[in-house]
Motif scaffolding. Sequence first.
Motif, PDB file in Angstrom:
ATOM      1  N   MET A   1     -14.437  -0.088  -6.229  1.00 58.85           N
ATOM      2  CA  MET A   1     -13.796  -0.799  -5.113  1.00 58.85           C
ATOM      3  C   MET A   1     -12.262  -0.739  -5.189  1.00 58.85           C
ATOM      4  O   MET A   1     -11.588  -0.496  -4.183  1.00 58.85           O
ATOM      5  N   ALA A   2     -11.707  -0.965  -6.375  1.00 59.48           N
ATOM      6  CA  ALA A   2     -10.246  -1.134  -6.472  1.00 59.48           C
ATOM      7  C   ALA A   2      -9.478   0.100  -5.972  1.00 59.48           C
ATOM      8  O   ALA A   2      -8.569  -0.048  -5.130  1.00 59.48           O
ATOM      9  N   PRO A   3      -9.818   1.327  -6.414  1.00 62.84           N
ATOM     10  CA  PRO A   3      -9.052   2.472  -5.909  1.00 62.84           C
ATOM     11  C   PRO A   3      -9.237   2.694  -4.411  1.00 62.84           C
ATOM     12  O   PRO A   3      -8.301   3.109  -3.722  1.00 62.84           O
ATOM     13  N   ALA A   4     -10.451   2.387  -3.903  1.00 58.32           N
ATOM     14  CA  ALA A   4     -10.683   2.568  -2.457  1.00 58.32           C
ATOM     15  C   ALA A   4      -9.796   1.608  -1.663  1.00 58.32           C
ATOM     16  O   ALA A   4      -9.176   1.997  -0.664  1.00 58.32           O
ATOM     17  N   LEU A   5      -9.707   0.346  -2.113  1.00 61.26           N
ATOM     18  CA  LEU A   5      -8.886  -0.639  -1.396  1.00 61.26           C
ATOM     19  C   LEU A   5      -7.408  -0.271  -1.463  1.00 61.26           C
ATOM     20  O   LEU A   5      -6.671  -0.386  -0.481  1.00 61.26           O
ATOM     21  N   ARG A   6      -6.982   0.177  -2.619  1.00 62.91           N
ATOM     22  CA  ARG A   6      -5.575   0.545  -2.775  1.00 62.91           C
ATOM     23  C   ARG A   6      -5.234   1.727  -1.858  1.00 62.91           C
ATOM     24  O   ARG A   6      -4.191   1.738  -1.195  1.00 62.91           O
ATOM     25  N   ALA A   7      -6.125   2.693  -1.814  1.00 60.07           N
ATOM     26  CA  ALA A   7      -5.876   3.874  -0.960  1.00 60.07           C
ATOM     27  C   ALA A   7      -5.847   3.461   0.514  1.00 60.07           C
ATOM     28  O   ALA A   7      -5.034   3.979   1.293  1.00 60.07           O
ATOM     29  N   GLU A   8      -6.726   2.554   0.906  1.00 59.54           N
ATOM     30  CA  GLU A   8      -6.746   2.135   2.316  1.00 59.54           C
ATOM     31  C   GLU A   8      -5.470   1.359   2.665  1.00 59.54           C
ATOM     32  O   GLU A   8      -4.893   1.561   3.737  1.00 59.54           O
ATOM     33  N   ALA A   9      -5.024   0.485   1.761  1.00 60.73           N
ATOM     34  CA  ALA A   9      -3.780  -0.260   2.020  1.00 60.73           C
ATOM     35  C   ALA A   9      -2.609   0.709   2.143  1.00 60.73           C
ATOM     36  O   ALA A   9      -1.750   0.573   3.028  1.00 60.73           O
ATOM     37  N   GLN A  10      -2.579   1.723   1.275  1.00 58.05           N
ATOM     38  CA  GLN A  10      -1.501   2.716   1.353  1.00 58.05           C
ATOM     39  C   GLN A  10      -1.598   3.510   2.661  1.00 58.05           C
ATOM     40  O   GLN A  10      -0.573   3.831   3.279  1.00 58.05           O
ATOM     41  N   ALA A  11      -2.838   3.793   3.098  1.00 59.34           N
ATOM     42  CA  ALA A  11      -3.018   4.544   4.352  1.00 59.34           C
ATOM     43  C   ALA A  11      -2.526   3.712   5.548  1.00 59.34           C
ATOM     44  O   ALA A  11      -1.915   4.248   6.478  1.00 59.34           O
TER      45      ALA A  11
END
Length: 346
Positions: A114-124
């Motif tokens: 979950m953590a890397p997916a959320l971070r990538a989405e926030a950056q996107a």
Amino acid sequence: MTLPRPIQWTGTGAVRLLDQTALPDDERYLDITTVAAMREAIASLRVRGAPLIGIAAAIGVTLAPAGGAGSTLENVRAACDELDAARPTAVNLRWALDRMRRCAEVAAAGDEPMAPALRAEAQAIWDDDRAMCDRIGEAGAGLIADGDVVLTHCNAGALATGGIGTALAPVYLTHRRGRRVTVVVDETRPLLQGSRLTAWELGRAGIPYTVIADGMAAARLRLGDVRCVLVGAARIATNGDVANKIGTYGLALAARAHGVPFYVAAPRSTVDFAAADGGAIPIEQRAAGEVRGFRGAVSTPAGAEVWNPAFDVTPAELVTGYLTDAGLLAARELGRLAPLPELAVR
Ligand code: MRU
């Protein structure tokens, strides 16, 4: 041209915010480590501006606890609900949190970390906003000729977005291209986003400006030297009605009375496709203390009755055009802003 960085990842599990309540006299940064602290920062306008609160909330979701009391997905949903309640008018907040919720659900369904997916989405979400600001700038730069004066209200610049701003984006591109532009800056009572924030960021960028009290705008427009008014938006209904910082509506009326074009600059994330007109937009009411005084200096009798809506609604018929990431649009064309493929949720 030096633009401020109102939000940064720290790399140590925190998010660094420029505390906008302390500007212009104190450039103070806060390290945010919890969802509750991010909610407080949004509600108290330490971080503000419709696109930026969407980005800040998305990054705030990455601070939700992994597992612990509930499953990570439950914690993410709870974080989204908590952040969603921080401010009601800017629809970018809900737009960004919807993306974060969907991202978490997709990760959970696919059994992905979950953590890397959320971070990538926030950056996107942040990257998308930066790109949309650039396109808004391109849509509006042609409106400003060398030597022009434009007038703005509140702060819709780098301090309010993930990039070069919305209303100020055409100003920055004009300046970068070597053309001279001067900005008349409405003070923006009661929290002074114009005189404290817009003046501060324009000064750092080397762009000349003149601050006026809000009540001076009509007199200034009457002088005839203002080429156009450029403002941002907190939420735009599909008929083109615009909720923006209190005082925008009066400015639009004054611009119409003096024949000065009035442009609203915003990315598609500011359009509420579920709001048919401005009547459907919730208007944030803020504390009486904001009108009774500022930073401890009292400006009304103690206990004076106060009305303090943070935003007003400008009817579409007063708006000359919308500077968007899809170009300069008329109200009837706002439907074109439905999500583009490159902005669809990943
Ligand atoms: O209360 P604020 O300071 O968050 O209000 C900001 C505005 O009204 C801006 O004009 C709007 O959010 C657009 S910012 C690009």
